[in-house]
Scaffold this motif. Structure first.
Motif, PDB file in Angstrom:
ATOM      1  N   LYS A 150      36.423  42.428  47.498  1.00  0.00           N
ATOM      2  CA  LYS A 150      36.856  42.673  48.884  1.00  0.00           C
ATOM      3  C   LYS A 150      37.481  41.429  49.517  1.00  0.00           C
ATOM      4  CE  LYS A 150      33.581  46.363  50.006  1.00  0.00           C
ATOM      5  NZ  LYS A 150      32.442  46.764  50.887  1.00  0.00           N
ATOM      6  N   SER A 151      37.007  40.243  49.088  1.00  0.00           N
ATOM      7  CA  SER A 151      37.536  38.999  49.659  1.00  0.00           C
ATOM      8  C   SER A 151      38.994  38.761  49.279  1.00  0.00           C
ATOM      9  CB  SER A 151      36.687  37.813  49.209  1.00  0.00           C
ATOM     10  OG  SER A 151      36.770  37.645  47.801  1.00  0.00           O
ATOM     11  N   TYR A 157      45.167  45.009  55.133  1.00  0.00           N
ATOM     12  CA  TYR A 157      45.743  45.536  53.896  1.00  0.00           C
ATOM     13  C   TYR A 157      44.729  46.460  53.225  1.00  0.00           C
ATOM     14  CZ  TYR A 157      49.551  42.113  54.061  1.00  0.00           C
ATOM     15  OH  TYR A 157      50.655  41.387  54.426  1.00  0.00           O
ATOM     16  N   THR A 158      45.226  47.349  52.393  1.00  0.00           N
ATOM     17  CA  THR A 158      44.367  48.215  51.599  1.00  0.00           C
ATOM     18  C   THR A 158      45.010  48.435  50.232  1.00  0.00           C
ATOM     19  OG1 THR A 158      43.220  50.356  51.521  1.00  0.00           O
ATOM     20  CG2 THR A 158      45.436  50.346  52.436  1.00  0.00           C
ATOM     21  N   ASP A 191      41.868  33.887  41.882  1.00  0.00           N
ATOM     22  CA  ASP A 191      42.801  33.176  42.758  1.00  0.00           C
ATOM     23  C   ASP A 191      43.900  34.088  43.314  1.00  0.00           C
ATOM     24  OD1 ASP A 191      44.078  33.598  40.367  1.00  0.00           O
ATOM     25  OD2 ASP A 191      44.961  31.592  40.223  1.00  0.00           O
ATOM     26  N   ALA A 192      43.824  35.385  43.020  1.00  0.00           N
ATOM     27  CA  ALA A 192      44.844  36.323  43.500  1.00  0.00           C
ATOM     28  C   ALA A 192      44.460  36.857  44.874  1.00  0.00           C
ATOM     29  CB  ALA A 192      45.001  37.474  42.506  1.00  0.00           C
ATOM     30  N   LEU A 193      45.383  36.759  45.828  1.00  0.00           N
ATOM     31  CA  LEU A 193      45.195  37.301  47.176  1.00  0.00           C
ATOM     32  C   LEU A 193      46.250  38.390  47.363  1.00  0.00           C
ATOM     33  CD1 LEU A 193      43.529  36.936  49.788  1.00  0.00           C
ATOM     34  CD2 LEU A 193      45.366  35.456  50.624  1.00  0.00           C
ATOM     35  N   LEU A 194      45.792  39.598  47.666  1.00  0.00           N
ATOM     36  CA  LEU A 194      46.672  40.752  47.649  1.00  0.00           C
ATOM     37  C   LEU A 194      47.481  40.923  48.936  1.00  0.00           C
ATOM     38  CD1 LEU A 194      44.347  43.267  45.788  1.00  0.00           C
ATOM     39  CD2 LEU A 194      46.335  42.059  44.883  1.00  0.00           C
ATOM     40  N   THR A 195      48.315  39.931  49.237  1.00  0.00           N
ATOM     41  CA  THR A 195      49.281  40.099  50.324  1.00  0.00           C
ATOM     42  C   THR A 195      50.521  40.820  49.794  1.00  0.00           C
ATOM     43  OG1 THR A 195      50.148  37.898  49.835  1.00  0.00           O
ATOM     44  CG2 THR A 195      48.530  38.071  51.609  1.00  0.00           C
ATOM     45  N   ASN A 196      50.629  40.871  48.463  1.00  0.00           N
ATOM     46  CA  ASN A 196      51.700  41.599  47.788  1.00  0.00           C
ATOM     47  C   ASN A 196      51.112  42.320  46.582  1.00  0.00           C
ATOM     48  OD1 ASN A 196      54.197  40.715  49.260  1.00  0.00           O
ATOM     49  ND2 ASN A 196      53.462  38.703  48.598  1.00  0.00           N
ATOM     50  N   ASN A 197      51.891  43.179  45.963  1.00  0.00           N
ATOM     51  CA  ASN A 197      51.437  43.854  44.745  1.00  0.00           C
ATOM     52  C   ASN A 197      51.179  42.832  43.644  1.00  0.00           C
ATOM     53  OD1 ASN A 197      51.797  46.295  46.059  1.00  0.00           O
ATOM     54  ND2 ASN A 197      53.860  46.593  45.249  1.00  0.00           N
ATOM     55  N   PHE A 198      50.199  43.128  42.777  1.00  0.00           N
ATOM     56  CA  PHE A 198      49.859  42.248  41.655  1.00  0.00           C
ATOM     57  C   PHE A 198      50.257  42.928  40.358  1.00  0.00           C
ATOM     58  CE2 PHE A 198      47.000  41.180  38.177  1.00  0.00           C
ATOM     59  CZ  PHE A 198      47.102  39.796  38.142  1.00  0.00           C
ATOM     60  N   ASN A 199      50.841  42.147  39.448  1.00  0.00           N
ATOM     61  CA  ASN A 199      51.202  42.649  38.121  1.00  0.00           C
ATOM     62  C   ASN A 199      51.001  41.516  37.120  1.00  0.00           C
ATOM     63  OD1 ASN A 199      52.299  43.684  35.792  1.00  0.00           O
ATOM     64  ND2 ASN A 199      54.255  44.293  36.695  1.00  0.00           N
ATOM     65  N   GLY A 200      49.971  41.614  36.271  1.00  0.00           N
ATOM     66  CA  GLY A 200      49.707  40.540  35.314  1.00  0.00           C
ATOM     67  C   GLY A 200      48.609  40.915  34.339  1.00  0.00           C
TER      68      GLY A 200
END
Length: 318
Positions: A150-151, A157-158, A191-200
């Motif tokens: 959740k952090s 955002y959701t 270290d990923a913060l979901l302000t954008n889509n993630f792909n990795g």
């Protein structure tokens, strides 16, 4: 008589024996001083961390897990070049191992052995023993469960959807340990913060019911994960609020908007409190039709667009 003694053959023999004895004791004394490190010969030391421990066992029959997979080795010796060579992975001769070929099943402490250590180099291993669990080998297929903390989801955002390149994976573990596996988790990197889509690519791990990582071999060990996010939003109507003084020659003021609705973004609690956004327009001094650009704001949320064009049309008294 005395002169004849000092020039005699016997005198030369006696002298030779004397010096031989002196040299013998001097050489031994030097060796003792070297061993005690009190001479000019320096003892060189080095510490090598994270040296992997090789486990020797029948991998076709058993699954082995350990409390740690590496150890620290403290090296010492009189040859600086030897010590330097042993600290580098590229030139290192020694390795650490534990022979489990004749060990019984269960969890026990086993000593770590240093092998192929060059002559003249001393090694101290920390820790000197580790706990090893030996079990019969077992394999099973598990579904992969994506996990996003959740952090890692910023306010407002959701997560809309998650895609995984593999839905299930093969898992090898001990016969008893595999029964404790609750899920195979695909964790979003910390270290990923979901302000954008993630792909990795993300690592997989086996966990029990409490989320504790369990020893297991997962194939594949890494998969591709796509996380799609969106900002929490809703559409609300714009309400015009006229302020100021209506000119005495007018009976009223009509308004029209370039757009009737606007989007607001924010936390769910803040969004739930807002049913419309107010566009406040000052009509003082307006006697003819006029277009006015007005800023849009609402408490605790972001408004988009944040300005709206309002057309004011005066109604003349009859």
């Amino acid at each position: 008589m005395r002169n004849k003694f000092f020039t005699s053959k016997f005198f030369y023999i006696l002298t030779s024996v004397f010096f031989a004895i002196v040299l013998f004791f001097n050489a031994n004394a030097t060796a003792v001083r070297n061993d005690g490190n009190t001479s000019g010969n320096s003892v060189y030391t080095a510490t090598v961390t994270n040296v992997p421990i090789e486990l020797k066992y029948d991998s076709n029959k058993y699954f082995v897990s350990t409390s740690t997979s590496a150890a620290t080795v403290h090296l010492s010796g009189y040859n600086r070049l030897q010590i330097t060579n042993e600290t580098s992975e590229d030139t290192r001769n020694f390795y650490l191992s534990i022979d489990l070929n004749h060990a019984s099943e269960g969890t026990n402490a086993y000593p770590i052995k240093v092998e192929a250590l060059p002559s003249g180099v001393k090694a101290d291993i920390v820790p000197s023993t580790i706990e090893v669990t030996i079990e019969q080998k077992a394999a099973q297929e598990f579904n992969v469960v994506p996990k996003v903390d959740k952090s890692q989801i910023p306010t407002g955002y959701t997560v809309s959807s998650i895609e995984l390149s593999e839905q299930s994976v093969n898992v090898t573990a001990g016969k008893q340990s595999i029964t404790k596996i609750h899920a195979i988790e695909a964790d979003l990197p910390s270290d990923a913060l979901l302000t954008n889509n993630f792909n990795g690519k993300v690592a997989l791990r086996a966990v029990d019911e409490k989320g504790k990582t369990l020893p297991a071999q997962i194939s594949p060990a890494n998969i591709r994960m796509k996380v799609y996010v969106k900002r929490l939003s809703k559409e609300v109507p714009i309400r015009v609020n006229l302020t100021g003084t209506l000119d005495p020659s007018l009976s009223g003021m009509e308004t029209s908007l370039a757009s009737d609705n606007v989007k607001i973004f924010g936390e769910k609690a803040a969004l739930d409190k807002i049913s419309d956004v107010v566009a406040t327009v000052d009509m003082t001094g307006i006697k003819e039709s006029k277009k006015v650009k007005v800023s849009l704001k609402a408490q605790g949320v972001t408004v988009y667009p944040n300005t709206i064009e309002v057309t004011l049309t005066p109604k003349v008294k009859k």
